[in-house]
Design a protein around this motif. Sequence first.
Motif, PDB file in Angstrom:
ATOM      1  N   MET A 236       0.847  -1.165   0.000  1.00  0.00           N
ATOM      2  CA  MET A 236       0.000   0.000   0.000  1.00  0.00           C
ATOM      3  C   MET A 236       0.900   1.238   0.000  1.00  0.00           C
ATOM      4  N   GLU A 237       0.488   2.232  -0.735  1.00  0.00           N
ATOM      5  CA  GLU A 237       1.181   3.516  -0.737  1.00  0.00           C
ATOM      6  C   GLU A 237       0.828   4.275   0.548  1.00  0.00           C
ATOM      7  N   PRO A 238       1.761   5.022   1.115  1.00  0.00           N
ATOM      8  CA  PRO A 238       1.441   5.826   2.299  1.00  0.00           C
ATOM      9  C   PRO A 238       0.308   6.817   2.003  1.00  0.00           C
ATOM     10  N   VAL A 239      -0.517   7.033   3.015  1.00  0.00           N
ATOM     11  CA  VAL A 239      -1.672   7.920   2.897  1.00  0.00           C
ATOM     12  C   VAL A 239      -1.429   9.160   3.752  1.00  0.00           C
ATOM     13  N   GLU A 240      -1.622  10.328   3.157  1.00  0.00           N
ATOM     14  CA  GLU A 240      -1.495  11.573   3.900  1.00  0.00           C
ATOM     15  C   GLU A 240      -2.841  11.911   4.524  1.00  0.00           C
TER      16      GLU A 240
ATOM     17  N   ALA B  91      -4.928  21.156  12.683  1.00  0.00           N
ATOM     18  CA  ALA B  91      -3.725  21.960  12.872  1.00  0.00           C
ATOM     19  C   ALA B  91      -2.451  21.192  12.530  1.00  0.00           C
ATOM     20  N   TRP B  92      -2.560  19.901  12.257  1.00  0.00           N
ATOM     21  CA  TRP B  92      -1.391  19.067  11.991  1.00  0.00           C
ATOM     22  C   TRP B  92      -1.560  18.328  10.684  1.00  0.00           C
ATOM     23  N   TYR B  93      -0.448  18.057  10.057  1.00  0.00           N
ATOM     24  CA  TYR B  93      -0.421  17.360   8.783  1.00  0.00           C
ATOM     25  C   TYR B  93       0.298  16.034   8.990  1.00  0.00           C
ATOM     26  N   LEU B  94      -0.298  14.932   8.557  1.00  0.00           N
ATOM     27  CA  LEU B  94       0.292  13.607   8.731  1.00  0.00           C
ATOM     28  C   LEU B  94       0.728  13.078   7.378  1.00  0.00           C
ATOM     29  N   ARG B  95       1.970  12.609   7.321  1.00  0.00           N
ATOM     30  CA  ARG B  95       2.537  12.096   6.083  1.00  0.00           C
ATOM     31  C   ARG B  95       3.501  10.965   6.422  1.00  0.00           C
ATOM     32  N   ALA B  96       3.968  10.280   5.386  1.00  0.00           N
ATOM     33  CA  ALA B  96       4.973   9.237   5.579  1.00  0.00           C
ATOM     34  C   ALA B  96       6.287   9.868   6.032  1.00  0.00           C
ATOM     35  N   LEU B  97       7.083   9.093   6.743  1.00  0.00           N
ATOM     36  CA  LEU B  97       8.422   9.546   7.111  1.00  0.00           C
ATOM     37  C   LEU B  97       9.247   9.725   5.848  1.00  0.00           C
ATOM     38  N   ARG B  98      10.175  10.692   5.896  1.00  0.00           N
ATOM     39  CA  ARG B  98      11.005  10.963   4.717  1.00  0.00           C
ATOM     40  C   ARG B  98      12.450  11.206   5.117  1.00  0.00           C
TER      41      ARG B  98
ATOM     42  N   ARG C 202      10.438   1.792   7.774  1.00  0.00           N
ATOM     43  CA  ARG C 202       9.016   2.175   7.825  1.00  0.00           C
ATOM     44  C   ARG C 202       8.393   2.208   6.424  1.00  0.00           C
ATOM     45  N   THR C 203       9.155   2.643   5.439  1.00  0.00           N
ATOM     46  CA  THR C 203       8.651   2.659   4.054  1.00  0.00           C
ATOM     47  C   THR C 203       8.377   1.237   3.577  1.00  0.00           C
ATOM     48  N   ALA C 204       9.295   0.322   3.849  1.00  0.00           N
ATOM     49  CA  ALA C 204       9.109  -1.082   3.462  1.00  0.00           C
ATOM     50  C   ALA C 204       7.914  -1.695   4.180  1.00  0.00           C
ATOM     51  N   GLN C 205       7.682  -1.294   5.428  1.00  0.00           N
ATOM     52  CA  GLN C 205       6.538  -1.820   6.179  1.00  0.00           C
ATOM     53  C   GLN C 205       5.215  -1.349   5.581  1.00  0.00           C
ATOM     54  N   TRP C 206       5.173  -0.117   5.066  1.00  0.00           N
ATOM     55  CA  TRP C 206       3.975   0.339   4.347  1.00  0.00           C
ATOM     56  C   TRP C 206       3.744  -0.583   3.146  1.00  0.00           C
ATOM     57  N   ASP C 207       4.808  -0.817   2.370  1.00  0.00           N
ATOM     58  CA  ASP C 207       4.688  -1.661   1.177  1.00  0.00           C
ATOM     59  C   ASP C 207       4.180  -3.058   1.522  1.00  0.00           C
ATOM     60  N   ALA C 208       4.680  -3.617   2.630  1.00  0.00           N
ATOM     61  CA  ALA C 208       4.295  -4.967   3.046  1.00  0.00           C
ATOM     62  C   ALA C 208       2.987  -4.993   3.846  1.00  0.00           C
ATOM     63  N   GLU C 209       2.498  -3.811   4.215  1.00  0.00           N
ATOM     64  CA  GLU C 209       1.281  -3.661   5.018  1.00  0.00           C
ATOM     65  C   GLU C 209       1.396  -4.349   6.376  1.00  0.00           C
ATOM     66  N   THR C 210       2.603  -4.317   6.963  1.00  0.00           N
ATOM     67  CA  THR C 210       2.812  -4.897   8.284  1.00  0.00           C
ATOM     68  C   THR C 210       2.760  -3.845   9.389  1.00  0.00           C
ATOM     69  N   HIS C 211       3.101  -2.630   9.064  1.00  0.00           N
ATOM     70  CA  HIS C 211       3.003  -1.479   9.972  1.00  0.00           C
ATOM     71  C   HIS C 211       2.725  -0.260   9.111  1.00  0.00           C
ATOM     72  N   PHE C 212       1.944   0.659   9.654  1.00  0.00           N
ATOM     73  CA  PHE C 212       1.680   1.927   8.983  1.00  0.00           C
ATOM     74  C   PHE C 212       2.146   3.025   9.937  1.00  0.00           C
ATOM     75  N   SER C 213       2.895   3.984   9.438  1.00  0.00           N
ATOM     76  CA  SER C 213       3.373   5.046  10.322  1.00  0.00           C
ATOM     77  C   SER C 213       3.181   6.403   9.659  1.00  0.00           C
ATOM     78  N   TRP C 214       2.978   7.383  10.514  1.00  0.00           N
ATOM     79  CA  TRP C 214       2.797   8.759  10.053  1.00  0.00           C
ATOM     80  C   TRP C 214       3.692   9.686  10.844  1.00  0.00           C
ATOM     81  N   ALA C 215       4.308  10.612  10.141  1.00  0.00           N
ATOM     82  CA  ALA C 215       4.990  11.726  10.777  1.00  0.00           C
ATOM     83  C   ALA C 215       3.931  12.794  11.000  1.00  0.00           C
ATOM     84  N   VAL C 216       3.748  13.196  12.240  1.00  0.00           N
ATOM     85  CA  VAL C 216       2.833  14.299  12.551  1.00  0.00           C
ATOM     86  C   VAL C 216       3.672  15.562  12.419  1.00  0.00           C
ATOM     87  N   CYS C 217       3.246  16.449  11.515  1.00  0.00           N
ATOM     88  CA  CYS C 217       4.100  17.573  11.141  1.00  0.00           C
ATOM     89  C   CYS C 217       3.418  18.921  11.313  1.00  0.00           C
TER      90      CYS C 217
END
Length: 112
Positions: free
Chosen positions: A1-5, A10-17, A42-57
């Motif tokens: 799965m591609e990361p979802v923003e 007041a905060w923006y959530l995106r994939a780690l970069r 974390r990027t590989a985990q999104w691809d494998a759908e084993t963990h999803f993570s967001w940077a709160v920015c």
Amino acid sequence: MEPVEINAGAWYLRALRADERIDDRPALAEGGITDPDYVAIRTAQWDAETHFSWAVCEPTTAELVAEIIVTPTGDTSADLSGWARSGYEPALETGATAVRRFMEGALGLRIP
């Protein structure tokens, strides 16, 4: 799965970069995460759908202030965890609420 923003008000959530435009590694280090491969993992985990993570920015600077992690635990359930840099606990709470709604509404994963 591609990361979802996610827009969490007041905060923006995106994939780690960690690229030429945005590098979250210094902010991750402030949170105690110093593994140089952490963003790639974390990027590989999104691809494998084993963990999803967001940077709160911070929306104006894209600076990471917290991270939210969702780990699927079964067909319809998942655990939510996260951490915040000192002083940004409200960002973590707001982001976690938005992520919980997304996971339950879009992916059908229940987070207790």
